[in-house]
Every structure is written in structure tokens, then in C-alpha cells.
Design an enzyme around this catalytic site. Structure first.
Site, PDB file in Angstrom:
ATOM      1  N   LYS A 160       2.919 -14.610   4.037  1.00 38.63           N
ATOM      2  CA  LYS A 160       2.893 -15.412   2.808  1.00 38.63           C
ATOM      3  C   LYS A 160       4.330 -15.608   2.339  1.00 38.63           C
ATOM      4  O   LYS A 160       4.690 -15.382   1.180  1.00 38.63           O
ATOM      5  CB  LYS A 160       2.042 -14.692   1.743  1.00 38.63           C
TER       6      LYS A 160
ATOM      7  N   TYR B  44       0.803  -1.220   0.000  1.00 38.92           N
ATOM      8  CA  TYR B  44       0.000   0.000   0.000  1.00 38.92           C
ATOM      9  C   TYR B  44       0.840   1.277   0.000  1.00 38.92           C
ATOM     10  O   TYR B  44       0.336   2.340   0.278  1.00 38.92           O
ATOM     11  CB  TYR B  44      -0.942   0.005   1.216  1.00 38.92           C
TER      12      TYR B  44
ATOM     13  N   ASP C  80      -3.561 -17.691   3.565  1.00 39.02           N
ATOM     14  CA  ASP C  80      -4.718 -18.398   2.998  1.00 39.02           C
ATOM     15  C   ASP C  80      -5.287 -19.386   4.004  1.00 39.02           C
ATOM     16  O   ASP C  80      -6.507 -19.482   4.200  1.00 39.02           O
ATOM     17  CB  ASP C  80      -4.362 -19.067   1.665  1.00 39.02           C
TER      18      ASP C  80
ATOM     19  N   ASP D 260      -5.725  -5.463   6.077  1.00 37.15           N
ATOM     20  CA  ASP D 260      -6.913  -4.786   5.564  1.00 37.15           C
ATOM     21  C   ASP D 260      -8.043  -5.802   5.392  1.00 37.15           C
ATOM     22  O   ASP D 260      -9.186  -5.593   5.820  1.00 37.15           O
ATOM     23  CB  ASP D 260      -6.542  -4.129   4.218  1.00 37.15           C
TER      24      ASP D 260
END
Ligand code: NAD
Length: 337
Positions: free
Chosen positions: A175, A123, A209, A233
Site C-alpha cells: 500500500k 503487529y 485493495d 493476516d
């Protein structure tokens, strides 16, 4: 000595729920001196700026703000409110608690807190198109910036939060199996920080995930969750959904130079000015502010009064299935205090 706090009532339902919140805090005896300022459309109306310098100066002085929802004016030339606040006060930690208030939902007795890194990651806004042949937008590239310092401070914030709030476990979500550098650095930095809390706070790691699935299957297994900007987010809204949506969701933006507390919902233009808005989320944000300044006792008293009123369901606003006005609901909470 009373604590000075900048109050930005905001737009739409903002002034109504901000007044309700101030009334409840005053009834609880909170020793706060409010410095009223404007932002959003109210800032444009008064100063031609959605985030006027006088408002920023007030927060620079008080280092604390309670903020109602703001309408971002459409059109060129206005500075983004959230970017200005995040940059001025280096608001690196976005803290979003989610706990069950109304029983009978899909899950019972949930009590989670998500700590989202708020200044780095995907971001940061470094994006561009790549021209191929005569197509100027044949591809797009976005850069994620992750720093060791930024990762360490957010994970440390999550652990310190866990210690201060008597929580047991921090789950770091990443991740790193795919984004070996950007997410790997976050994970490595987090592991280093976790060592400092070994024996005090349990530490675990989850791939994002799998985490999304686990939050739906077994949300009760989690306590404090810390993650990078984009994942935070998404997961922060997900955990709000687990406890019934954004209606009663508060949030805190904690920085090096200040802390800003707010409701997660917006200005609700469809019900503004009708005295039917639910002030609950902003009241819960104010409770986070009270805890931040060390007044845990009053925070829990206000929270109990609010939650008991909501659970009893007799004098609640329309969005909670009742018929009470904002004022009636506010008075009911004060009666409980
Ligand atoms: P919203 O949250 O304002 O409204 C969504 C729905 O929820 C509406 O039906 C509204 O009536 C209801 N609602 C929201 N808060 C409520 C409350 N306290 N009590 C009762 N009902 C409530 O979202 P939106 O309509 O997408 O956004 C409206 C405006 O708010 C936009 O200008 C947006 O930019 C702004 N916004 C500001 C913030 C912020 O400043 N933190 C956050 C989100 C949206």
C-alpha cells in the site's frame, strides 16, 4: 540418518490428529524420530507453563516442530505461546498454501501460496493512547515498523520458495501509494530482491485493495504472493476461503533458528475426545515439513493419498460430509499409500 522433529500434539483434538498424522507418516516410511513435548493447556497441567522451557529446548535442538492446535490459557501471568515461539526462533515467514482439493467449489484448480512477513509491520505491538484534556483515551496510536533487512529477507524467501517449488511468479502486495515510507520501503526492497531472479521468476506488484478484489475475480492468475504482516493476516484467510475454508489449511512458520508446521484450525473443543476430527490439515502441514527437509517425493505421496481419499468421499470425516471416524479416515489414507 533419521531427522529429529519435536512433536507437540496440542490440546483438544490435537492429540488425536497428531497421532493420526504420525501414523500416516510412519506408513509412508518417513525417516523421522519424534521428540514428544507439551505446550498449551497440556504444558500448564504438567509444568505450569503453556510453553515450557523443555519444549523450547527440544525445538532449539531439532530446529523442527510439528504442532497441534493449542489452547491459550486465559488469565494473567502466562506467556503468550505464539509470541514466545516467534521470538525464540525468529519465525519471520508465515507460509500458507491454498489449493483446490475437492472439485465443484466456486473456483477450480487453484494453487496459491501466501508468504506473510511475521515479525514486523503494524503487529509489533507498539501502541498507546493519547490523552486530550480529561479523556485519557481520546486517541490511539499504533506504530508500524518496517526494516529494509526484514523486507528483503521475506521477499527473498518468497522468491527462493518459488524457485524450489517450480513456481512461475511472485506478486508483491503493498500500500505504498498511501503509506509512502513504511510500505514504500517494503516495495523498494522487494524490487531490489526481484532483480536477482529476473529471467527466472516473474515479478509483479499489486496494491492491497485491488489485490483483494482480484483474488475474488481471478484467483487463478496468482501463484506466490508476498506481503507485510497485517495484509498477510487478512489475505491468507481470504485465499483459504477461495478453496473451501480453513478445514484443510496448513501453515508453516519459518525462522532463522527453526521451523514450525501446524494446522491453521484450533482445538475444536466441541468435538474433542470423540474420534471424529479431521486430521487432514495437520497431515498437509506434515507434508510441508517433509518438503522442508528435502523429502519431496514422500510429501507428494502422502498428499496424493490424503487428497484421493477426500475426493473419493467414501471414508471421510463429518466435516467433509462423511461419517468416518478419525481412525477410519486415517486407515483409508494409509490404504491409499
Ligand atoms: P476451531 O478451529 O477450534 O473450531 C471452529 C469449528 O471448526 C468448530 O466447529 C470445530 O469443531 C471445527 N473444526 C476445527 N478443526 C476441525 C477438524 N480438524 N476437524 C473437524 N472439525 C474441525 O476454532 P475456535 O473454536 O475459534 O477455537 C477453539 C480454541 O482453539 C481456542 O482456544 C483458540 O484459542 C484455539 N486456537 C488455536 C489455534 C492454534 O493453536 N494454531 C488456532 C486457532 C484457534
Amino acid at each position: 540418518m533419521s531427522t529429529q522433529v519435536t512433536l507437540i500434539p496440542g490440546d483438544g483434538i490435537g492429540p488425536s490428529i497428531a497421532n493420526a498424522t504420525v501414523k500416516i507418516l510412519e506408513a509412508a516410511g518417513a525417516d523421522i524420530e519424534w521428540d514428544r513435548q507439551v505446550a498449551g493447556m497440556a504444558g500448564v497441567a504438567r509444568f505450569g507453563d503453556p510453553i515450557p522451557d523443555s519444549t523450547l529446548d527440544s525445538i532449539k535442538r531439532t530446529k523442527l516442530a510439528l504442532k497441534g492446535p493449542l489452547e491459550t490459557p486465559v488469565g494473567e501471568g502466562y506467556r503468550s505461546i505464539n509470541v514466545a515461539l516467534r521470538k525464540t526462533f525468529d519465525l519471520y515467514a508465515n507460509v500458507r498454501p491454498a489449493h483446490t482439493i475437492v472439485p465443484g467449489g466456486r473456483y477450480q484448480n487453484l494453487d496459491l501460496v501466501l508468504v506473510r512477513e511475521n515479525t514486523e509491520g503494524l503487529y509489533v505491538g507498539i501502541e498507546h493512547y493519547v490523552r486530550v484534556g480529561d479523556d485519557p483515551r481520546a486517541a490511539a496510536e499504533a506504530v508500524a515498523i518496517v526494516t529494509r533487512a526484514g523486507s528483503e529477507r521475506i521477499v527473498r524467501y518468497a522468491f527462493d520458495y518459488a524457485v524450489q517449488h517450480n513456481r512461475k511468479k511472485v506478486t508483491l502486495v503493498h500500500k505504498a501509494n498511501i503509506l509512502k515510507y513504511a510500505q514504500g520501503l517494503f516495495l523498494d526492497s522487494g524490487r531490489m530482491v526481484a532483480r536477482d531472479y529476473a529471467g527466472k521468476i516473474e515479478f509483479e506488484e499489486r496494491i492491497v485493495d485491488a489485490m483483494a478484489m482480484n483474488l475474488v475475480l481471478h484467483p487463478e492468475r496468482f501463484d506466490v504472493i508476498v506481503t507485510t504482516n497485517l495484509f498477510g493476516d487478512i489475505l491468507s484467510d481470504q485465499i483459504s476461503g477461495l478453496v473451501g475454508g480453513l478445514g484443510l489449511a496448513p501453515g508453516a512458520n519459518i525462522g532463522v533458528n527453526g521451523a514450525i508446521f501446524e494446522a491453521v484450525h484450533g482445538t475444536a473443543p466441541d468435538i474433542a475426545g470423540r474420534n471424529i476430527a479431521n486430521p487432514g490439515a495437520l497431515v498437509l502441514a506434515a507434508c510441508m515439513l517433509l518438503e522442508h527437509i528435502g523429502d519431496d517425493e514422500r510429501a507428494s505421496r502422502v498428499r496424493n493419498a490424503l487428497e484421493t481419499t477426500i475426493r473419493e468421499g467414501k471414508t471421510v470425516t463429518r466435516d467433509l460430509g462423511g461419517t468416518a471416524s478419525t481412525d477410519q479416515f486415517t486407515d483409508a489414507v494409509i490404504a491409499k499409500l
